[in-house]
Design an enzyme around this catalytic site. Structure first.
Site, PDB file in Angstrom:
ATOM      1  CE  LYS A  13      -2.242  -0.963   3.863  1.00 58.78           C
ATOM      2  NZ  LYS A  13      -1.586  -2.237   4.255  1.00 58.78           N
ATOM      3  NE  ARG A  88      -4.025  -1.349  10.432  1.00 57.50           N
ATOM      4  CZ  ARG A  88      -2.961  -0.769   9.883  1.00 57.50           C
ATOM      5  NH1 ARG A  88      -3.004   0.466   9.480  1.00 57.50           N
ATOM      6  NH2 ARG A  88      -1.854  -1.461   9.730  1.00 57.50           N
ATOM      7  NE  ARG A 127       7.430  -3.471   5.793  1.00 58.46           N
ATOM      8  CZ  ARG A 127       6.140  -3.201   5.727  1.00 58.46           C
ATOM      9  NH1 ARG A 127       5.530  -3.144   4.562  1.00 58.46           N
ATOM     10  NH2 ARG A 127       5.455  -2.998   6.823  1.00 58.46           N
ATOM     11  NE  ARG A 161       6.311  -0.461   9.881  1.00 56.47           N
ATOM     12  CZ  ARG A 161       5.071  -0.567   9.408  1.00 56.47           C
ATOM     13  NH1 ARG A 161       4.797  -0.089   8.211  1.00 56.47           N
ATOM     14  NH2 ARG A 161       4.131  -1.139  10.107  1.00 56.47           N
ATOM     15  NE  ARG A 172       2.360  -4.873  11.225  1.00 58.33           N
ATOM     16  CZ  ARG A 172       3.442  -4.653  10.481  1.00 58.33           C
ATOM     17  NH1 ARG A 172       4.611  -5.168  10.820  1.00 58.33           N
ATOM     18  NH2 ARG A 172       3.360  -3.908   9.412  1.00 58.33           N
TER      19      ARG A 172
END
Ligand code: AMP
Length: 226
Positions: A13, A88, A127, A161, A172
């Site tokens: 996203k 969300r 990532r 992160r 998550r």
């Protein structure tokens, strides 16, 4: 143009929102980025959100609705925005609908990115991004051309992160399926949902989104791609 990018963590996203931002000249509004900035600044919002984010849970609807409601009132997003990571929950979607109705505006489209859970764990766990310009990289799929140097701005500082670790990713994803996935039916019923294959090549995903947005721009007279 006001749109939502809907999809699980790691669907891409943020990456796609940055591309659409450049192409259509509308801002990406990421509640995750706003909350991380609040945590980094040590503000009251950040203090409330920190531990919840580290666990991979959702911060309270009231807190995040307050954050987004202040943001969408600002002048720089009067022409539109791309919501990334918000709403969300159904309660957040209802609150957003009410906020927009009060301003006499509405959403143009909700783009759902469909991705396999197995691919998400791999995508998220590798990532990292440039600490200066935010360009995204991946340990296995997209390394900087010169090791340790950002391709885009030349910076040598990178960041990861805190919640991109295997344990938090699992939680998550569970939270996504339980609390966020119901939004797919919610927006489908409102006739706003468009679904695309988020497993496709990154440029093809962008192309599919641009096609949807160009179609909307053509019928509504809104700003087309640059
Ligand atoms: P993201 O960058 O979108 O993956 O968000 C990172 C974390 O911020 C999430 O795991 C949540 O803890 C929190 N967060 C971001 N957006 C929301 C939201 N709309 N509602 C609740 N929590 C959120």
């Amino acid at each position: 143009m006001r749109l939502i990018l809907l999809g699980p963590p790691g669907a891409g996203k943020g990456t796609q929102a940055t591309r659409l931002e450049d192409k259509f000249g509308i801002k990406q509004l990421s509640t995750g980025d706003m909350l991380r900035a609040a945590v980094a600044s040590g503000s009251e919002v950040g203090r409330q959100a920190k531990a919840v984010m580290e666990r991979g849970d959702l911060v309270s609807d009231d807190l995040v609705i307050g954050v987004i409601s202040d943001r969408i009132d600002q002048d720089d997003v009067a022409g539109g925005y791309i919501l990334d990571g918000f709403p969300r929950t159904v309660a957040q979607a209802e609150a957003l609908g009410a906020l927009l109705a009060k301003k006499g505006s509405r959403l143009d489209v909700v783009i759902e990115m469909q991705v396999d859970d197995a691919a998400l764990v791999d995508r998220i766990s590798g990532r990292f991004s440039c600490g200066k310009c935010g360009e995204g990289y991946h340990d296995r799929h997209k390394k900087p051309a010169k090791d340790g140097i950002c391709d885009k701005c030349g910076s040598t500082e990178f960041k990861r992160r805190a919640d991109d670790n295997a344990e938090t990713v699992a939680s998550r994803l569970k939270v996504y399926h339980e609390q966020t996935a119901p939004l797919i039916a919610y927006y489908r019923e409102q006739g706003l949902l468009r679904s695309i294959d988020g497993m496709a090549d990154i440029d093809m995903v962008t192309g599919a989104m641009v096609e949807i947005l160009e179609g909307i721009a053509a019928t509504s007279g809104k700003a087309a791609a640059k």
